[in-house]
Design an enzyme around this catalytic site. Structure first.
Site, PDB file in Angstrom:
ATOM      1  N   HIS A 211       7.140   5.532   1.269  1.00 36.43           N
ATOM      2  CA  HIS A 211       7.951   4.148   0.656  1.00 36.43           C
ATOM      3  C   HIS A 211       8.676   5.039  -0.560  1.00 36.43           C
ATOM      4  CE1 HIS A 211       4.215   2.192   2.573  1.00 36.43           C
ATOM      5  NE2 HIS A 211       5.250   1.659   3.122  1.00 36.43           N
TER       6      HIS A 211
ATOM      7  N   TYR B 259       0.647  -1.234  -0.166  1.00 39.90           N
ATOM      8  CA  TYR B 259      -0.009  -0.042  -0.239  1.00 39.90           C
ATOM      9  C   TYR B 259       0.821   1.041  -0.023  1.00 39.90           C
ATOM     10  CZ  TYR B 259      -4.650   2.048   0.041  1.00 39.90           C
ATOM     11  OH  TYR B 259      -5.814   2.702  -0.715  1.00 39.90           O
ATOM     12  N   LEU B 260       1.674   1.323  -0.909  1.00 41.19           N
ATOM     13  CA  LEU B 260       2.744   2.232  -1.322  1.00 41.19           C
ATOM     14  C   LEU B 260       2.382   3.670  -1.199  1.00 41.19           C
ATOM     15  CD1 LEU B 260       5.005   0.223  -3.518  1.00 41.19           C
ATOM     16  CD2 LEU B 260       5.178  -0.060  -1.143  1.00 41.19           C
TER      17      LEU B 260
HETATM   18  P1  PAJ Z   1       5.661  -0.411   6.215  1.00 43.01           P
HETATM   19  O1  PAJ Z   1       4.852   0.327   7.301  1.00 43.01           O
HETATM   20  O2  PAJ Z   1       5.160  -0.675   4.784  1.00 43.01           O
HETATM   21  O3  PAJ Z   1       6.945   0.614   6.082  1.00 43.01           O
HETATM   22  C1  PAJ Z   1       7.892   0.359   5.120  1.00 43.01           C
HETATM   23  C2  PAJ Z   1       9.113   1.372   5.226  1.00 43.01           C
HETATM   24  O4  PAJ Z   1       8.640   2.634   5.029  1.00 43.01           O
HETATM   25  C3  PAJ Z   1       9.636   1.454   6.948  1.00 43.01           C
HETATM   26  O5  PAJ Z   1      10.977   1.586   6.731  1.00 43.01           O
HETATM   27  C4  PAJ Z   1       8.807   2.634   7.216  1.00 43.01           C
HETATM   28  O6  PAJ Z   1       9.445   3.452   8.138  1.00 43.01           O
HETATM   29  C5  PAJ Z   1       8.898   3.519   5.983  1.00 43.01           C
HETATM   30  N1  PAJ Z   1       7.941   4.740   5.979  1.00 43.01           N
HETATM   31  C6  PAJ Z   1       6.437   4.468   6.047  1.00 43.01           C
HETATM   32  N2  PAJ Z   1       5.966   5.767   6.435  1.00 43.01           N
HETATM   33  C7  PAJ Z   1       7.045   6.643   6.199  1.00 43.01           C
HETATM   34  C8  PAJ Z   1       7.018   7.896   5.963  1.00 43.01           C
HETATM   35  N3  PAJ Z   1       5.873   8.944   6.344  1.00 43.01           N
HETATM   36  N4  PAJ Z   1       8.329   8.709   6.017  1.00 43.01           N
HETATM   37  C9  PAJ Z   1       9.277   7.962   5.710  1.00 43.01           C
HETATM   38  N5  PAJ Z   1       9.495   6.349   5.605  1.00 43.01           N
HETATM   39  C10 PAJ Z   1       8.094   6.031   5.957  1.00 43.01           C
HETATM   40  O7  PAJ Z   1       7.602  -0.892   8.547  1.00 43.01           O
HETATM   41  C11 PAJ Z   1       7.136  -1.947   7.907  1.00 43.01           C
HETATM   42  O8  PAJ Z   1       6.523  -1.815   6.782  1.00 43.01           O
HETATM   43  C12 PAJ Z   1       7.447  -3.140   8.147  1.00 43.01           C
HETATM   44  O9  PAJ Z   1       7.375  -3.239   9.974  1.00 43.01           O
HETATM   45  C13 PAJ Z   1       8.765  -3.920   7.839  1.00 43.01           C
HETATM   46  C14 PAJ Z   1       9.970  -3.239   8.059  1.00 43.01           C
HETATM   47  C15 PAJ Z   1       8.452  -3.922   6.239  1.00 43.01           C
HETATM   48  C16 PAJ Z   1       8.752  -5.439   8.223  1.00 43.01           C
HETATM   49  O10 PAJ Z   1       7.434  -5.996   8.168  1.00 43.01           O
END
Ligand code: PAJ
Length: 284
Positions: free
Chosen positions: A41, A36-37
């Site tokens: 991301h 759900y990028l």
């Molecule tokens: P997820 O929540 O999909 O996030 C994936 C990566 O994107 C993480 O490193 C998170 O810190 C980063 N991210 C999310 N929102 C952000 C934002 N607003 N600004 C910068 N970076 C952002 O985190 C996870 O998935 C999981 O715990 C995972 C590491 C994949 C393990 O399952």
């Protein structure tokens, strides 16, 4: 020119490809995600593309990091949309395994980082970081990246992964990337999708209170209790805020709570807006 990323669902296939890339002398950048990028991301992907020959992203909603009462079932998923984003961003490989592929029957080995997971989110989401470190360890072993990119949106997660890699002598460079916000300050998160229009307005309480605390700090306030009190008063004024789970001011390395705030400390918080649990943080 847009480029179709190669989608890989099998661990052995992913390992084979990464071995081949390594043999060819190519550097691999890796961005683990649950899909759900969004722009957060994307910023990690862009960092990886800039710094590596090849970029691999994983999309796997990891059940082991959700407690039974959490939102695993309704966690937003849209693989086609994610793939389209990967295509636009020129990602080379998308690792997209099934649950059975990652956790076959009789799976029973876990990675635990002890101290860093005790407070902040770790205090409220029992078993969460055990699930995160275990899946990230597995993903690192499968993808074998030179560099792995984590967002400081999940500051504790970033520090926990960094610790794991150091403690277990893993050959991965963990890169922390800046937290990305919407124009109005809301930290991007896949979970923002849960918010109603009214809740979306109240979700601003997190960033607004962090910015306010930073301002108070700049004007000389160092007392943590005072800063926390000012923040919670502000947050509780937003109508859709149900509960402040925690507000902490911590050392950026140990994540231990402070009594007197210093430059470099992290203010982190978790707040329920309606039924949605949101987190955010800022560095002083
Ligand atoms: P997820 O929540 O999909 O996030 C994936 C990566 O994107 C993480 O490193 C998170 O810190 C980063 N991210 C999310 N929102 C952000 C934002 N607003 N600004 C910068 N970076 C952002 O985190 C996870 O998935 C999981 O715990 C995972 C590491 C994949 C393990 O399952």
């Amino acid at each position: 020119m847009e480029k179709n990323p190669v989608v890989i669902t099998e661990i052995n296939e992913m390992k084979k490809i990464s071995r081949k890339l390594k043999k060819e002398g190519k550097s691999i950048g890796f961005v683990p995600t649950m899909g759900y990028l969004h722009e957060g991301h994307k910023s990690l992907i862009r960092c990886s593309i800039k710094e590596n020959d090849i970029t691999v992203i994983s999309i796997f909603v990891n059940p082991k990091q959700f407690s039974p009462n959490e939102d695993l079932d309704k966690y937003p998923r849209d693989f086609e949309r994610d793939l389209e984003i990967c295509r636009k961003e020129k990602v080379d490989y998308v690792f997209y395994p099934t649950f059975e592929e990652m956790y076959p029957e009789n799976f029973q080995t876990y990675v635990i980082v002890e101290e860093l997971t005790k407070n902040l989110c770790g205090a409220y989401r029992k078993g969460h970081f055990k699930g995160v470190t275990t899946v990230v360890m597995k993903l690192f072993n499968i993808v074998n990246p030179d560099n792995a990119y984590f967002g400081k949106k999940d500051y504790q997660q970033y520090k926990v992964i960094q610790r794991m890699v150091k403690d277990l002598n893993m050959d991965v460079n963990v890169v922390g990337c800046p937290l990305i916000r919407e124009k109005d300050g809301l930290a991007l998160s896949s979970r923002n999708k849960y918010l109603s229009e009214e809740e979306r307005k109240s979700a601003l309480s997190l960033s607004k209170s962090l910015f306010y605390a930073k301002e108070l700090f700049k004007n000389g306030e160092r007392n943590v209790e005072n800063l926390k009190k000012e923040m919670s008063e502000m947050i509780l004024n937003y109508p859709e805020v149900k509960e402040i789970q925690y507000i902490e001011i911590v050392n950026p390395e140990t994540l231990k709570p402070k009594e007197t705030a210093e430059e470099g400390d992290i203010i982190a918080l978790a707040v329920y807006v309606g039924n949605t649990r949101l987190i955010d943080n800022i560095q002083l």
